[in-house]
Design a protein around this motif. Structure first.
Motif, short mmCIF file in Angstrom:
data_model
loop_
_atom_site.label_atom_id
_atom_site.label_comp_id
_atom_site.label_asym_id
_atom_site.label_seq_id
_atom_site.Cartn_x
_atom_site.Cartn_y
_atom_site.Cartn_z
N GLN A 8 1.03 -44.11 -14.24
CA GLN A 8 1.86 -45.23 -13.77
C GLN A 8 1.74 -45.27 -12.25
N ASN A 9 1.23 -46.39 -11.71
CA ASN A 9 1.00 -46.49 -10.27
C ASN A 9 1.80 -47.63 -9.64
N ASN A 10 2.85 -48.07 -10.33
CA ASN A 10 3.68 -49.16 -9.80
C ASN A 10 5.07 -49.00 -10.38
N PHE A 11 6.10 -49.02 -9.50
CA PHE A 11 7.47 -48.83 -9.94
C PHE A 11 8.38 -50.01 -9.57
N ASN A 12 7.77 -51.11 -9.08
CA ASN A 12 8.62 -52.18 -8.57
C ASN A 12 9.25 -53.06 -9.66
N GLY A 13 9.11 -52.64 -10.92
CA GLY A 13 9.91 -53.26 -11.97
C GLY A 13 11.35 -52.82 -11.91
N GLY A 14 11.61 -51.70 -11.19
CA GLY A 14 12.98 -51.23 -11.00
C GLY A 14 13.55 -50.58 -12.24
N GLU A 15 14.87 -50.28 -12.17
CA GLU A 15 15.56 -49.68 -13.31
C GLU A 15 15.84 -50.75 -14.35
N LEU A 16 15.37 -50.53 -15.57
CA LEU A 16 15.49 -51.52 -16.64
C LEU A 16 16.64 -51.19 -17.58
N SER A 17 17.15 -52.21 -18.20
CA SER A 17 18.25 -52.05 -19.15
C SER A 17 17.80 -51.21 -20.34
N PRO A 18 18.71 -50.43 -20.95
CA PRO A 18 18.36 -49.71 -22.18
C PRO A 18 17.90 -50.65 -23.29
N LEU A 19 18.32 -51.91 -23.23
CA LEU A 19 17.89 -52.88 -24.22
C LEU A 19 16.41 -53.23 -24.07
N GLN A 26 6.40 -56.31 -22.28
CA GLN A 26 6.90 -56.99 -21.08
C GLN A 26 6.23 -56.38 -19.85
N VAL A 27 5.78 -57.24 -18.93
CA VAL A 27 5.03 -56.77 -17.76
C VAL A 27 5.82 -55.75 -16.97
N ARG A 28 7.11 -56.02 -16.77
CA ARG A 28 7.91 -55.13 -15.93
C ARG A 28 8.23 -53.81 -16.60
N TYR A 29 8.06 -53.74 -17.90
CA TYR A 29 8.27 -52.45 -18.57
C TYR A 29 7.27 -51.43 -18.06
N GLY A 30 6.01 -51.83 -17.95
CA GLY A 30 4.99 -50.91 -17.49
C GLY A 30 5.15 -50.50 -16.05
N ASN A 31 5.93 -51.29 -15.26
CA ASN A 31 6.16 -50.97 -13.86
C ASN A 31 7.58 -50.47 -13.62
N GLY A 32 8.34 -50.26 -14.70
CA GLY A 32 9.76 -49.99 -14.55
C GLY A 32 10.13 -48.53 -14.68
N CYS A 33 11.45 -48.30 -14.62
CA CYS A 33 12.01 -46.96 -14.73
C CYS A 33 13.23 -47.01 -15.65
N GLY A 45 4.89 -51.39 -4.52
CA GLY A 45 4.84 -50.64 -5.77
C GLY A 45 5.48 -49.28 -5.74
N PRO A 46 5.44 -48.51 -4.62
CA PRO A 46 5.99 -47.15 -4.62
C PRO A 46 7.51 -47.13 -4.80
N ALA A 47 8.00 -45.97 -5.19
CA ALA A 47 9.44 -45.69 -5.23
C ALA A 47 9.76 -44.77 -4.05
N LEU A 48 10.83 -45.10 -3.33
CA LEU A 48 11.16 -44.43 -2.07
C LEU A 48 12.61 -43.96 -2.11
N ARG A 49 12.84 -42.73 -1.70
CA ARG A 49 14.23 -42.27 -1.59
C ARG A 49 14.94 -43.05 -0.51
N THR A 585 9.68 -45.24 -17.28
CA THR A 585 9.71 -45.68 -18.67
C THR A 585 8.68 -44.91 -19.49
N GLU A 586 8.95 -44.83 -20.79
CA GLU A 586 8.04 -44.14 -21.69
C GLU A 586 6.87 -45.05 -22.01
N GLN A 587 5.68 -44.67 -21.55
CA GLN A 587 4.51 -45.52 -21.72
C GLN A 587 3.96 -45.40 -23.14
#
Length: 685
Positions: A8-19, A26-33, A45-49, A585-587
């Motif tokens: 996974q090289n992109n995280f800008n899908g952000g935190e996604l709903s459990p639903l 969904q495109v953002r699933y592959g980029n999500g958390c 795309g990166p995730a930053l503290r 997310t679980e790929q």
């Protein structure tokens, strides 16, 4: 048994709903958390503290609500206004603005803490206009850096009408005439209300031989005067001429009844007539939504913000009063200017314009309903060409954007893929931080922050959640030397008592590990080496984290406002600890035999691609995260270095239905994840 590599090289899908847990299509699933706490996602795309919050100072009061309001005269002169219980204080450059005696500037106001969330505010240069259904409109004015004052708005023309109007006529008195005179500002062309009328008997026909001479007095210097005349029983006055001095001679001028003098209009006289919303549009100051007329907008004369007068007959620049014609009486909650004036009500969204690309005038005004969503009373945010507003209830965020296909505005929902963050937890305050990474910060009713990275042109809407040891109450943004500054009010519990602090998000970009700031309510020291670190009175009795010259010091408890370091240091940052966590997310892995869903999996090796990071922990399954060793190891007595590049981690997880990869950062150090890959053994069904 199949062995595969997942990346996974992109995280800008952000935190996604459990639903969204099964939406691998969904495109953002592959980029999500699955979880993104105290982490941001960047448009790249990166995730930053997230950086820590710097302690700026204490609010004046701890027992009542405080709201922060930005005040920006230009990009260099920006302030933060602390609105509290019947007071305002002013902050700038990391401290309170003080007078010549060193006393903080404080302005008394009529608004209690319970009223603060209902104040509507807009700004013009050095003046802040404030509307509230509890009081008459007010102006907060800045006369200088340390000169601030507030006053109740006085509506009407700023030009004083002439006084002591007198008339002398030649000839036989046989006909009655009446005159009034107004004063006009030669620069703004604002016209006063008329003088008291003078009525007298003059000649039957005024001519060069039988004249009427008017004289008057005026307080206005360098004013131009307009004379209006009435000569019939209708009582109508028509324009007959201008004068540059306080004298005018009528030699038989014919009144132009198509141009009358301004007529005073008395507005907002009773408590149920106080407007609750204010905004600018097309050089007019607009008030809206009184208790008695919740769907009416009053617009000032063009270029005269306190003047709502009209003329008889009406002129194009006269004041305007317009009421929405809708099925239900839904209160106007806010107004936003643009190519049209966008109006949000409790039940729908409207646009106001002059129609056919015309300017708004008393005779040319048009309302058009754009959507029937319904807006919450929280002021919207303008981000580029978009208007972001809260749906009624404050739990859904909408993007109001003009659509060429519709030839109107559409309200797209931005929070649907991360609805769990706002579920039962409405937004009470929010702000937009344009630089450096375009983030919208939302204070939720539980005191946490939900934020989303927003880049419409790149289709990035990535949510993340932020918590601290305390509760956020209000946020706002102003321009700073290193980009936009996010300021907030945080309620923290210290020694059993609640305190309200003004804090500021530390800059994202910092040079060297010794300058990294990843503590909350923190303070910094830069100077000669010292082992005694003071200035921590606001965290008395708290266990805090410390970074001294780039080294992490074991936590210490603040005593008498200070701590003692184990060694002398010249750059120290100390404050409350916060933990940053990322669970991707679980790929879904497509095998020759089909999807990997429903099969056990075991992660035994991971490769992390990091950028300027240190102190990261990683784990899989139910295994507690372990530290990731970065670089070639520390050099004795040398300042630690931040790591950028790829590093391999042996994790040796067990067989589970899901990988459950977890990244954690608990030390006061940075963590930026560009990508990760893992070797996964997929079991049989």
């Amino acid at each position: 048994m199949s062995a595969v590599t997942v990346i996974q090289n992109n995280f800008n899908g952000g935190e996604l709903s459990p639903l969204m847990g099964a939406r691998t299509d969904q495109v953002r699933y592959g980029n999500g958390c699955t979880k993104l706490h105290n982490m941001l996602v960047l448009p790249h795309g990166p995730a930053l503290r997230r950086p820590g919050f710097q302690f700026i100072g204490k609010c004046r009061e701890n027992t009542s609500r405080v709201r922060l309001i930005p005040f920006s005269f230009n990009v260099d002169q920006t302030y933060i206004l602390e609105f509290g219980n019947k007071y305002i204080r002013v902050w700038k450059d990391g401290g309170l603005v003080v007078n010549k005696t060193g006393t903080p500037i404080e302005i008394g106001t009529p608004w209690t803490s319970e009223m603060l969330d209902f104040l509507s505010i807009c700004q013009s240069a050095d003046v802040l206009f404030i509307a509230s259904s509890f009081t008459l409109p007010h102006k907060l004015c800045r006369g200088g850096h340390a000169l601030w004052y507030i006053e109740q708005m006085v509506l009407g023309s700023s030009m004083k009408p002439p006084i002591n109007l007198n008339a002398q006529s030649k000839g036989i008195a046989s006909r009655e005439y009446s005159y009034v005179v107004t004063a006009i500002d030669p620069f703004t062309r604002e016209e006063s209300e008329p003088s008291e009328a003078i009525t007298f008997q003059g000649p039957e026909t005024i001519s060069v031989a039988s004249t009427v001479t008017l004289t008057w007095q005026s307080e206005q210097a360098d004013a131009v005067y307009a004379i209006y005349k009435c000569w019939n029983e209708s009582g109508k006055y028509g324009f007959v001429g201008h004068a540059s001095s306080k004298k005018w001679v009528d030699r038989g001028a014919t009144p132009d009844f198509s141009e009358g003098y301004p007529v005073s209009r008395k507005l907002f006289q009773r408590v149920d007539e106080y407007p609750s919303a204010v905004q600018f549009y097309q050089q007019r100051l607009c008030f809206a939504a009184t208790r008695s007329q919740p769907q009416t907008i009053w617009m000032s004369r063009s270029g005269s913000y306190t003047n709502f007068n009209i003329s008889d007959p009406l002129r194009d620049d006269d004041g305007i009063a317009a009421t929405l014609a809708a099925e239900r009486v839904n209160k106007i909650e806010w107004m936003v200017p643009g190519r049209q004036l966008i109006v949000g009500t409790a039940g729908s969204e409207w646009s106001l314009s002059g129609g056919d690309n015309k300017a708004v005038t008393p005779s040319s005004i048009k309302f058009e309903r754009q959507s029937t969503i319904g807006a919450a009373p929280v002021p919207p945010l303008v981000v580029g060409e978009s208007i972001l507003f809260l749906q009624q209830g404050g739990k859904v965020i909408r993007e109001f954007l003009y659509s060429l296909q519709k030839d109107g505005y559409m309200g797209t929902e931005l929070s649907i893929l991360s609805e769990h963050l706002l579920k039962g937890n409405p937004v009470v305050s929010w702000a937009y931080q344009q630089e450096p990474y375009s983030v919208v910060w939302c204070v939720l009713s539980d005191g946490s922050l939900a934020a989303f990275t927003y880049e419409r042109e790149h289709d990035v809407v990535g949510w993340h959640r932020h918590v601290t040891e305390g509760k956020f109450e209000s946020v706002c943004c102003i321009k700073g030397s290193e980009g936009d500054e996010l300021w907030c009010v945080v309620t923290r519990n210290v020694n059993g008592a609640a305190y309200r602090y003004v804090e500021r998000l530390a800059p994202y970009s910092m040079d060297g590990i010794e300058e990294q700031f990843f503590v909350d309510s923190g303070v910094s020291y830069r100077g000669e080496k010292t082992a005694t670190f003071s200035g921590l009175d606001h965290l008395e009795g708290k266990s805090i984290q410390i970074l001294a010259d780039g080294f992490v010091i074991p936590p210490q408890v603040v005593s008498e406002g200070r701590i003692i370091l184990p060694y002398a240091a010249s750059v120290v940052h100390a404050g409350l600890q916060y933990s940053s966590e990322l669970i991707p997310t679980e790929q879904d892995v497509m095998l020759k035999s089909g999807s990997s869903r429903g099969r056990t999996r075991r992660v035994n090796r991971m490769c992390l691609h990091l950028y300027e990071s240190s102190g990261v922990q990683v784990g899989v399954g139910n295994v507690e995260p372990l530290p990731v060793l970065l670089g070639d190891g520390a050099v004795l007595d040398a300042t630690p270095a931040l790591f950028s590049g790829e590093t391999v981690v042996e994790v040796n997880g067990g067989y589970e239905m899901q990988s459950n990869v977890l990244f954690r950062q608990e030390e006061p150090l940075p963590f930026t994840l560009l990508s990760y890959s893992m070797q996964v053994e997929i079991g049989e069904r």
